[in-house]
Design a protein around this motif. Sequence first.
Motif, PDB file in Angstrom:
ATOM      1  N   ALA A 205      -9.233 -11.905  -3.590  1.00 40.42           N
ATOM      2  CA  ALA A 205      -9.293 -12.183  -2.160  1.00 40.42           C
ATOM      3  C   ALA A 205     -10.096 -11.122  -1.426  1.00 40.42           C
ATOM      4  CB  ALA A 205      -7.884 -12.267  -1.571  1.00 40.42           C
ATOM      5  N   VAL A 206     -10.159  -9.917  -1.995  1.00 40.20           N
ATOM      6  CA  VAL A 206     -10.949  -8.841  -1.388  1.00 40.20           C
ATOM      7  C   VAL A 206     -12.417  -9.247  -1.300  1.00 40.20           C
ATOM      8  CG1 VAL A 206     -11.758  -6.473  -1.726  1.00 40.20           C
ATOM      9  CG2 VAL A 206      -9.360  -7.037  -2.123  1.00 40.20           C
TER      10      VAL A 206
ATOM     11  N   LEU B 256       0.816  -1.215   0.000  1.00 42.12           N
ATOM     12  CA  LEU B 256       0.000   0.000   0.000  1.00 42.12           C
ATOM     13  C   LEU B 256       0.854   1.270   0.000  1.00 42.12           C
ATOM     14  CD1 LEU B 256      -2.790   1.222   0.001  1.00 42.12           C
ATOM     15  CD2 LEU B 256      -2.813   1.037   2.508  1.00 42.12           C
ATOM     16  N   THR B 257       1.711   1.414   0.999  1.00 40.80           N
ATOM     17  CA  THR B 257       2.524   2.628   1.057  1.00 40.80           C
ATOM     18  C   THR B 257       3.469   2.713  -0.133  1.00 40.80           C
ATOM     19  OG1 THR B 257       2.413   2.588   3.472  1.00 40.80           O
ATOM     20  CG2 THR B 257       4.097   3.986   2.472  1.00 40.80           C
ATOM     21  N   GLY B 258       4.046   1.598  -0.541  1.00 45.26           N
ATOM     22  CA  GLY B 258       4.921   1.597  -1.714  1.00 45.26           C
ATOM     23  C   GLY B 258       4.182   2.036  -2.962  1.00 45.26           C
ATOM     24  N   THR B 259       2.967   1.547  -3.136  1.00 45.74           N
ATOM     25  CA  THR B 259       2.149   1.955  -4.282  1.00 45.74           C
ATOM     26  C   THR B 259       1.845   3.447  -4.225  1.00 45.74           C
ATOM     27  OG1 THR B 259       1.144  -0.230  -4.539  1.00 45.74           O
ATOM     28  CG2 THR B 259      -0.099   1.643  -5.380  1.00 45.74           C
ATOM     29  N   HIS B 260       1.472   3.923  -3.049  1.00 50.62           N
ATOM     30  CA  HIS B 260       1.210   5.358  -2.864  1.00 50.62           C
ATOM     31  C   HIS B 260       2.430   6.194  -3.241  1.00 50.62           C
ATOM     32  CE1 HIS B 260       1.102   9.155  -0.677  1.00 50.62           C
ATOM     33  NE2 HIS B 260       2.021   8.695   0.143  1.00 50.62           N
ATOM     34  N   LEU B 261       3.594   5.793  -2.777  1.00 53.13           N
ATOM     35  CA  LEU B 261       4.811   6.560  -3.063  1.00 53.13           C
ATOM     36  C   LEU B 261       5.115   6.588  -4.555  1.00 53.13           C
ATOM     37  CD1 LEU B 261       7.100   5.305  -0.148  1.00 53.13           C
ATOM     38  CD2 LEU B 261       6.134   7.602  -0.409  1.00 53.13           C
ATOM     39  N   VAL B 262       4.955   5.450  -5.216  1.00 50.21           N
ATOM     40  CA  VAL B 262       5.234   5.391  -6.653  1.00 50.21           C
ATOM     41  C   VAL B 262       4.281   6.298  -7.426  1.00 50.21           C
ATOM     42  CG1 VAL B 262       5.228   3.906  -8.691  1.00 50.21           C
ATOM     43  CG2 VAL B 262       6.299   3.107  -6.579  1.00 50.21           C
TER      44      VAL B 262
ATOM     45  N   LYS C 155      -5.092  -5.015  -0.339  1.00 51.10           N
ATOM     46  CA  LYS C 155      -5.699  -5.067  -1.665  1.00 51.10           C
ATOM     47  C   LYS C 155      -7.055  -4.355  -1.685  1.00 51.10           C
ATOM     48  CE  LYS C 155      -2.331  -7.198  -3.676  1.00 51.10           C
ATOM     49  NZ  LYS C 155      -1.503  -6.478  -4.662  1.00 51.10           N
ATOM     50  N   ALA C 156      -7.771  -4.407  -0.566  1.00 58.29           N
ATOM     51  CA  ALA C 156      -9.011  -3.643  -0.470  1.00 58.29           C
ATOM     52  C   ALA C 156      -8.704  -2.149  -0.465  1.00 58.29           C
ATOM     53  CB  ALA C 156      -9.766  -4.036   0.797  1.00 58.29           C
ATOM     54  N   ALA C 157      -7.654  -1.763   0.235  1.00 60.25           N
ATOM     55  CA  ALA C 157      -7.257  -0.355   0.274  1.00 60.25           C
ATOM     56  C   ALA C 157      -6.832   0.135  -1.100  1.00 60.25           C
ATOM     57  CB  ALA C 157      -6.119  -0.163   1.278  1.00 60.25           C
ATOM     58  N   LEU C 158      -6.218  -0.728  -1.874  1.00 59.19           N
ATOM     59  CA  LEU C 158      -5.799  -0.364  -3.232  1.00 59.19           C
ATOM     60  C   LEU C 158      -7.008   0.021  -4.084  1.00 59.19           C
ATOM     61  CD1 LEU C 158      -3.473  -0.223  -5.317  1.00 59.19           C
ATOM     62  CD2 LEU C 158      -3.934  -2.625  -5.836  1.00 59.19           C
TER      63      LEU C 158
END
Length: 250
Positions: free
Chosen positions: A144-145, A117-123, A159-162
Motif C-alpha cells: 500500500a506504501v 509504529l510506536t509499538g514497533t519502536h518500543l519492541v 507502513k511508510a514510516a516502518l
Amino acid sequence: MELALRGKKALVTGGTRGIGRGIVLALARAGVDVVTCYHTDSDFVGSLEAELKALGGDHSVVRADLTRPSDVAELLDHVKDRYGRLDLLVNNAGAISHVPYGELPQEEWQRILATNLTGTHLVIQHALPLLGAGSSVVGIGSRAVDAGVPLRAHYTATKAALVGLNRSLAREFGPKGIRFNVVALGVIETENFHALPEEQRTLMAERYGAKTALGRLGKPEEVAGAVLWLASDLSRYVTGNVIGVDGGIS
C-alpha cells in the motif's frame, strides 16, 4: 539447501491469527523456539498453544498491549528470562481501518500510529539488549506504501514510516551485525478473508488476483517463507531492504 534454523530463538508479535500465526507455526516447524503475543483473548490463543505443543520445542504465547511501554518491557523480560537472547524479531502486530481522510478522527489516527509504529519502536528498543551479531529484525510492511489506497491514509503512513525506521536502524546497527528488513505484502488470505460471505470473497479474490502476475492471492505460509529466509544465514548480506511478497501485484 538447509536453512539451519533449529535452536534459534524468535519473538513474533501478534502471532495468534493470520499472517503472524503462519509465521509462528512455520518457525516452530523449522525448529525455532518462539515467543508470540496477542492483544485480545480469543479461541485462536488456545488453538495456537495446542498446535505449538504438538510440534514440540520451547514456545510460549503471552498477552501484551504493545502500545503500553510497561507491557512491552514485561514481554521482553519474559523473552530474556526464557531464552537469554533473540536471533529473530518479527514485528507483525498491527491495526487497520478504513476511514475517509477528511472524516478521520484524531483518536483513530493515534490508535493506528500507536499500534503500528510506536509499538514497533518500543519492541525493537526493548529487544536491543537481546540482539547480537547475526540477529535479524523483520518488519511486516505493505505494498500500500507504493500503491496508495483510498481510506487508508493513516495505515499507509505507518507502513511508510516502518520502511524509514528499518533503513535507519540497518545503518546504525549494521556494524554490530544486526540486520533490519521489511517484507512488503500484497493481499494475503487470512481468517478475515475466509470469514467474508462467499460472494464477497470470490469477488475480492478475482479483483485482486487479477492485479498480480501469479493471478491469485497470497497465503500466510508464503509470507513465512520469506521470513524464514531472512532469519537464516542465507540472507546474511541482506539489510535495509524492502522485499515484496505480493505475487507481482501492480
